[in-house]
Write an enzyme that holds these catalytic residues in place. Structure first.
Site, PDB file in Angstrom:
ATOM      1  N   SER A 265       0.757  -1.134   0.005  1.00  0.00           N
ATOM      2  CA  SER A 265       0.105  -0.113  -0.094  1.00  0.00           C
ATOM      3  C   SER A 265       0.802   1.120  -0.001  1.00  0.00           C
ATOM      4  O   SER A 265       1.809   1.409  -0.916  1.00  0.00           O
ATOM      5  CB  SER A 265      -0.987  -0.055   0.937  1.00  0.00           C
TER       6      SER A 265
ATOM      7  N   ARG B 215     -11.331   7.227   9.217  1.00  0.00           N
ATOM      8  CA  ARG B 215     -11.032   5.888   9.204  1.00  0.00           C
ATOM      9  C   ARG B 215     -12.279   5.038   8.809  1.00  0.00           C
ATOM     10  O   ARG B 215     -11.946   4.121   8.244  1.00  0.00           O
ATOM     11  CB  ARG B 215     -11.089   5.352  10.567  1.00  0.00           C
TER      12      ARG B 215
ATOM     13  N   ASP C  38      -8.778  -6.571  -4.280  1.00  0.00           N
ATOM     14  CA  ASP C  38      -8.375  -5.083  -3.923  1.00  0.00           C
ATOM     15  C   ASP C  38      -9.284  -4.308  -4.727  1.00  0.00           C
ATOM     16  O   ASP C  38      -9.181  -4.178  -6.028  1.00  0.00           O
ATOM     17  CB  ASP C  38      -6.995  -5.012  -4.368  1.00  0.00           C
TER      18      ASP C  38
ATOM     19  N   HIS D 212      -8.133  -5.002  -0.220  1.00  0.00           N
ATOM     20  CA  HIS D 212      -7.173  -4.528   0.025  1.00  0.00           C
ATOM     21  C   HIS D 212      -6.071  -4.790   1.306  1.00  0.00           C
ATOM     22  O   HIS D 212      -4.876  -5.194   1.016  1.00  0.00           O
ATOM     23  CB  HIS D 212      -6.993  -2.977   0.112  1.00  0.00           C
ATOM     24  N   ASP D 213      -6.829  -5.129   2.315  1.00  0.00           N
ATOM     25  CA  ASP D 213      -6.142  -5.697   3.491  1.00  0.00           C
ATOM     26  C   ASP D 213      -5.458  -6.889   3.458  1.00  0.00           C
ATOM     27  O   ASP D 213      -4.583  -7.437   4.339  1.00  0.00           O
ATOM     28  CB  ASP D 213      -6.995  -5.595   4.985  1.00  0.00           C
TER      29      ASP D 213
END
Length: 371
Positions: A153, A222, A321, A351-352
């Site tokens: 990332s 967040r 992702d 994505h994580d």
């Protein structure tokens, strides 16, 4: 206390240390005087300093990549540690908190020359600026060339910037779950997050130190980010349309009193967790640094820019992702000299997956670091 570090084989493993690297002239103009960088190391630097590996953290990550003398778990233990692909019994591993951060490096909450926090006066720092700062720390550690620089990332963007800004200092570069530049969509998501913070009633233009912190804005930022970190399939599979028991989204009589869906409760939890450990101004500063990510800025077309580096590249993407699409990794690999494969992490999480499922690429990463 800030410690100026000279060439050393640092005996502490996984312990935060600090280095003063002097003033830093910035790409967008201005200067940060007397910059401090926080960093951690694992392993031992060998006699010719040829075994150093730099692992770059992602947006809200810290320097604590893996366990050390404190035995506190790190955030990428599948990747780094004794016997791991980045073997700390073999390599001298370094992780540096980015300029603008809140884990020990100079950032908006740090004292300015007048003794008050930088706050609204903190300048725009790009990823290219942070790379220049890190190069000075590498000099102090006696590292003239990295055996490898890698990250995922924003960490992958930082690794890529290292390979192009200092091509003679990077032998191998692993770029995971990021492309050659932040796209318009990625900038749009980022702007929504920074605006959420700036519009918090307690933000005070960034000068909130000594008063209430803009916690609601940071938590909302967040939430927005976390939606992009997880795939639609992951959210649907985990939560669907289920209510957060004993609440019901269809009861309460008025909008202000309705209950929540489980996915709303999950996002609330993620927002509240970050508020407890991160500074809102740093979130803005680092997010804007990531918005600046463009490896070609001032350098020419992508193939020409990448040709500056003689590093061996490792490119990887997460198949689900939706923040940094696999197509961006394929575009990067296609523009690199020679044949560069795109390794794929198969993970429904989104994505994580670059964090949670990096173990899938253990064999390939070991081969990359052994070639």
């Amino acid at each position: 206390m800030t410690v100026t570090v000279t060439r050393t084989t640092v005996p502490e493993h996984g312990i935060v240390r600090y280095a003063s690297i002097g003033g830093l002239d910035l790409e967008a103009g201005g200067c940060l005087p007397d910059v401090t960088l926080a960093y951690e190391t694992w392993g031992t630097l060998n006699a010719d300093a040829s075994n150093a590996v730099l692992i770059e953290h992602a947006l809200t990550g810290s320097t604590h990549v893996t366990r050390g003398d404190t035995d506190e778990p790190g955030w990428w233990e599948q990747l780094a540690g004794p016997g791991a692909p980045v073997d700390t019994d073999r390599f001298f591993v370094v992780s540096i908190n980015i300029v603008g951060g809140c884990y020990g490096s100079t950032g908006p909450s740090s004292p300015a020359p007048d003794g008050a926090p930088w706050g609204s006066r903190f300048p725009l720092v790009t990823l290219r600026d942070s790379t220049v700062a890190e190069a000075r720390l590498a000099d102090q550690l006696g590292i003239r060339s990295w055996f490898a620089v890698l990250g995922g990332s924003m960490g992958g963007a930082r690794a890529l910037e290292w390979a192009i800004t200092f091509p003679e200092r990077v032998q191998r570069c692993a770029v995971i779950s990021v492309g050659a530049a932040s796209t318009a969509e990625q900038i749009a998501f980022a702007q929504a997050q920074t605006l959420a913070i700036r519009q918090d009633a307690n933000f005070n233009g960034g000068d909130y130190y000594g008063g209430p912190f803009p916690e609601d804005g940071l938590a909302l930022a967040r939430r927005i980010a976390h939606i992009t970190y997880r795939s639609a399939a992951e959210l649907e599979g985990r939560f669907g349309r289920e209510p957060q028991a004993p609440e019901s989204p269809l009861q309460g009589g008025v909008l202000a009193a309705r209950g929540r869906y489980q996915v709303e409760s999950y996002l609330d939890h993620q927002g509240n967790k970050l508020v407890r450990r991160f500074d809102a101004n740093s979130y803005i500063a680092i997010t804007e640094a990531l918005m600046s990510h463009d490896i070609c800025r001032g350098r020419g077309p992508l193939p020409e820019t990448l040709a500056r580096s003689g590093a061996r590249f490792f490119v990887a993407a997460v198949d689900s992702d939706r923040l940094y699409f696999p197509a961006q990794s394929r575009e990067l690999a296609a523009a690199l000299p020679g044949e560069v494969d795109v390794h794929v992490i198969e993970a429904p999480i989104g994505h994580d997956g670059f964090l949670t499922e990096i173990g899938q690429l253990g064999r390939q990463l070991r081969a990359h670091l052994s070639a």
